[in-house]
Motif scaffolding. Structure first.
Motif, PDB file in Angstrom:
ATOM      1  N   ALA A  87       0.837  -1.199   0.000  1.00 17.21           N
ATOM      2  CA  ALA A  87       0.000   0.000   0.000  1.00 17.21           C
ATOM      3  C   ALA A  87       0.877   1.256   0.000  1.00 17.21           C
ATOM      4  O   ALA A  87       1.856   1.340   0.747  1.00 17.21           O
ATOM      5  CB  ALA A  87      -0.909   0.008   1.225  1.00 17.21           C
ATOM      6  N   VAL A  88       0.520   2.198  -0.829  1.00 23.42           N
ATOM      7  CA  VAL A  88       1.264   3.455  -0.958  1.00 23.42           C
ATOM      8  C   VAL A  88       0.342   4.610  -0.595  1.00 23.42           C
ATOM      9  O   VAL A  88      -0.762   4.735  -1.139  1.00 23.42           O
ATOM     10  CB  VAL A  88       1.813   3.637  -2.386  1.00 23.42           C
ATOM     11  N   ILE A  89       0.793   5.443   0.324  1.00 24.62           N
ATOM     12  CA  ILE A  89       0.026   6.610   0.765  1.00 24.62           C
ATOM     13  C   ILE A  89       0.774   7.859   0.303  1.00 24.62           C
ATOM     14  O   ILE A  89       1.964   8.014   0.576  1.00 24.62           O
ATOM     15  CB  ILE A  89      -0.109   6.646   2.303  1.00 24.62           C
ATOM     16  N   GLY A  90       0.086   8.754  -0.398  1.00 26.94           N
ATOM     17  CA  GLY A  90       0.714   9.978  -0.878  1.00 26.94           C
ATOM     18  C   GLY A  90       0.712  11.074   0.174  1.00 26.94           C
ATOM     19  O   GLY A  90      -0.266  11.246   0.902  1.00 26.94           O
ATOM     20  N   ALA A  91       1.818  11.814   0.276  1.00 27.26           N
ATOM     21  CA  ALA A  91       1.922  12.929   1.218  1.00 27.26           C
ATOM     22  C   ALA A  91       2.691  14.065   0.561  1.00 27.26           C
ATOM     23  O   ALA A  91       3.522  13.845  -0.309  1.00 27.26           O
ATOM     24  CB  ALA A  91       2.631  12.492   2.497  1.00 27.26           C
ATOM     25  N   GLY A  92       2.374  15.281   0.993  1.00 28.55           N
ATOM     26  CA  GLY A  92       3.032  16.452   0.437  1.00 28.55           C
ATOM     27  C   GLY A  92       2.137  17.172  -0.556  1.00 28.55           C
ATOM     28  O   GLY A  92       2.021  16.759  -1.714  1.00 28.55           O
ATOM     29  N   ALA A 137      -2.192   5.383  -5.757  1.00 24.18           N
ATOM     30  CA  ALA A 137      -2.020   5.344  -4.304  1.00 24.18           C
ATOM     31  C   ALA A 137      -3.274   4.790  -3.639  1.00 24.18           C
ATOM     32  O   ALA A 137      -4.356   4.746  -4.235  1.00 24.18           O
ATOM     33  CB  ALA A 137      -1.716   6.737  -3.766  1.00 24.18           C
ATOM     34  N   SER A 138      -3.123   4.391  -2.370  1.00 23.88           N
ATOM     35  CA  SER A 138      -4.247   3.862  -1.612  1.00 23.88           C
ATOM     36  C   SER A 138      -4.830   4.875  -0.637  1.00 23.88           C
ATOM     37  O   SER A 138      -5.709   4.545   0.153  1.00 23.88           O
ATOM     38  CB  SER A 138      -3.805   2.616  -0.816  1.00 23.88           C
ATOM     39  N   GLY A 139      -4.319   6.107  -0.687  1.00 27.65           N
ATOM     40  CA  GLY A 139      -4.818   7.144   0.211  1.00 27.65           C
ATOM     41  C   GLY A 139      -3.848   8.293   0.300  1.00 27.65           C
ATOM     42  O   GLY A 139      -2.842   8.346  -0.426  1.00 27.65           O
ATOM     43  N   ILE A 140      -4.168   9.233   1.190  1.00 26.02           N
ATOM     44  CA  ILE A 140      -3.312  10.404   1.378  1.00 26.02           C
ATOM     45  C   ILE A 140      -3.005  10.580   2.859  1.00 26.02           C
ATOM     46  O   ILE A 140      -3.777  10.171   3.729  1.00 26.02           O
ATOM     47  CB  ILE A 140      -3.962  11.701   0.833  1.00 26.02           C
ATOM     48  N   ALA A 141      -1.875  11.210   3.125  1.00 26.23           N
ATOM     49  CA  ALA A 141      -1.498  11.594   4.482  1.00 26.23           C
ATOM     50  C   ALA A 141      -1.346  13.103   4.509  1.00 26.23           C
ATOM     51  O   ALA A 141      -0.803  13.699   3.570  1.00 26.23           O
ATOM     52  CB  ALA A 141      -0.195  10.913   4.893  1.00 26.23           C
ATOM     53  N   MET A 142      -1.824  13.727   5.580  1.00 23.20           N
ATOM     54  CA  MET A 142      -1.756  15.186   5.699  1.00 23.20           C
ATOM     55  C   MET A 142      -1.184  15.560   7.059  1.00 23.20           C
ATOM     56  O   MET A 142      -1.605  15.014   8.083  1.00 23.20           O
ATOM     57  CB  MET A 142      -3.143  15.803   5.510  1.00 23.20           C
TER      58      MET A 142
END
Length: 353
Positions: free
Chosen positions: A167-172, A188-193
């Motif tokens: 699983a890959v989570i995008g951030a930035g 991606a499988s989601g985002i990080a904030m």
């Protein structure tokens, strides 16, 4: 099944593919629990906590929510395995690492049933930790806040998605539902904030500091090595400019003084401080001057974020700060991101609101 029900949701046991990153002095039990209650993955920051403080904060999260949450652990801390055992004993769902842990640490997590997530800034780092058995990676592009690299999310994210099967989570650069859909489109499988959750009602950051953040633009940040010796994105302030213009001896003297003050405040024994410094130097290739600067950094963060002293502190932030204009609750934020993402997806399907 909704496009917003992703691999990350199943892996973390959450309703929505939205992660609140573990930020020192920001991601406390209140913010973590509020994110979890809202349906995302809240991550408690443990890097600046003693073992006893960490245990108390985990209990505090548990008292506020029954939803899954994570804990961000520093892989180079002398008692990292003891902390991992605490996470397992406490029923924490996710162990998160900003710097890649050694394989024995990953194995300890996996043996205890923890989901292991590592933050990375390059494809080769993602490939390495994936081969070591981590379950997911948070991929932060150069526009992200705090420690970051030079490749933008729009290039780094698809590069990593194509390189690993986890699983890959995008951030930035993420702050709304449009960004969530964009990340999913990349695979991606989601985002990080981080910055977006820093600017919520439950965030412990001083109100005047939040207002200071809201007044910044996308060009009011700087990528500097003068805070702790490695590149990180922070708000451009007089303090940061002074750090960049100070001579080496003056900067290191100030850093050493602040580092010792922080260790006294945190109750960290000198022997543990030296052991951590040696680990940082050995594991991350830092010079002794960088080690001293890294030990100094917590005082700079604390001065601004908790004490509200924007004149003398340092404030990590992503460039996305210039696109944020309010301070919602975590529930309002998550609901807003999900609702906007669903509207975008309906528009793609030819449906009108």
């Amino acid at each position: 099944m909704s496009a917003l029900r992703t691999k990350a949701c199943d892996l973390f046991g959450v309703r929505y593919p939205i992660v609140q990153t573990g930020m020192g002095y920001v991601s406390d039990s209140t913010l973590t629990a509020a994110t979890a209650e809202a349906g995302g993955l809240g991550i408690l920051s443990a890097g600046l906590l003693s073992y006893e403080e960490l245990a108390a904060e985990i209990d505090a999260v548990r008292s506020k929510t029954a939803e899954p949450f994570g804990v961000n652990v520093r892989a180079d801390q002398p008692d990292v395995l003891k902390r991992i055992d605490l996470l397992v004993k406490s029923g924490v769902k996710v162990a998160s690492f900003a710097l890649a842990p050694k394989q024995d640490v990953i194995a300890r997590c996996k043996d205890g049933g923890l989901v292991v997530v590592c933050s990375i800034g390059a494809r080769r780092h993602a490939e390495k930790v994936a081969a070591w058995g981590v379950d997911a990676v948070i991929v932060q592009g150069g526009e992200g806040g705090g420690h970051t690299g030079g490749v933008p999310t729009s290039l780094l994210l698809p590069q990593v998605v194509d390189a690993v099967d986890i699983a890959v989570i995008g951030a930035g650069g993420f702050f709304d539902g449009r960004g969530l859909v964009a990340a999913l489109a990349y695979g991606a499988s989601g985002i990080a904030m981080g910055t977006r959750f820093l600017l919520t009602a439950e965030s412990p950051v001083a109100r005047q500091v939040k207002e200071f953040y809201l007044a910044r633009t996308v060009t009011d940040t700087v990528l500097t090595t003068e805070v702790d010796g490695v590149p990180q994105r922070v708000i451009r302030t007089g303090t940061v400019q002074a750090l960049e213009s100070s001579g080496g001896i003056k900067r290191l003297t100030r850093a050493a003084r602040n580092a010792l003050a922080f260790r006294r405040m945190a109750g960290t024994p000198i022997k543990d401080m030296v052991r951590e410094g040696l680990a940082m130097k050995r594991n991350h290739g830092l010079s002794w001057s960088q080690v001293v600067m890294a030990a100094n950094a917590p005082m700079l963060y604390r001065s601004a974020l908790l004490e509200g002293r924007v004149d003398v502190g340092v404030m990590a932030t992503g460039q996305v700060v210039g696109l944020i204009d309010d301070i919602p609750t975590c529930a309002e934020l998550v609901d807003r991101v999900v609702a906007q993402a669903e509207r975008v997806l309906r528009r793609f399907d030819g449906e009108e609101d």
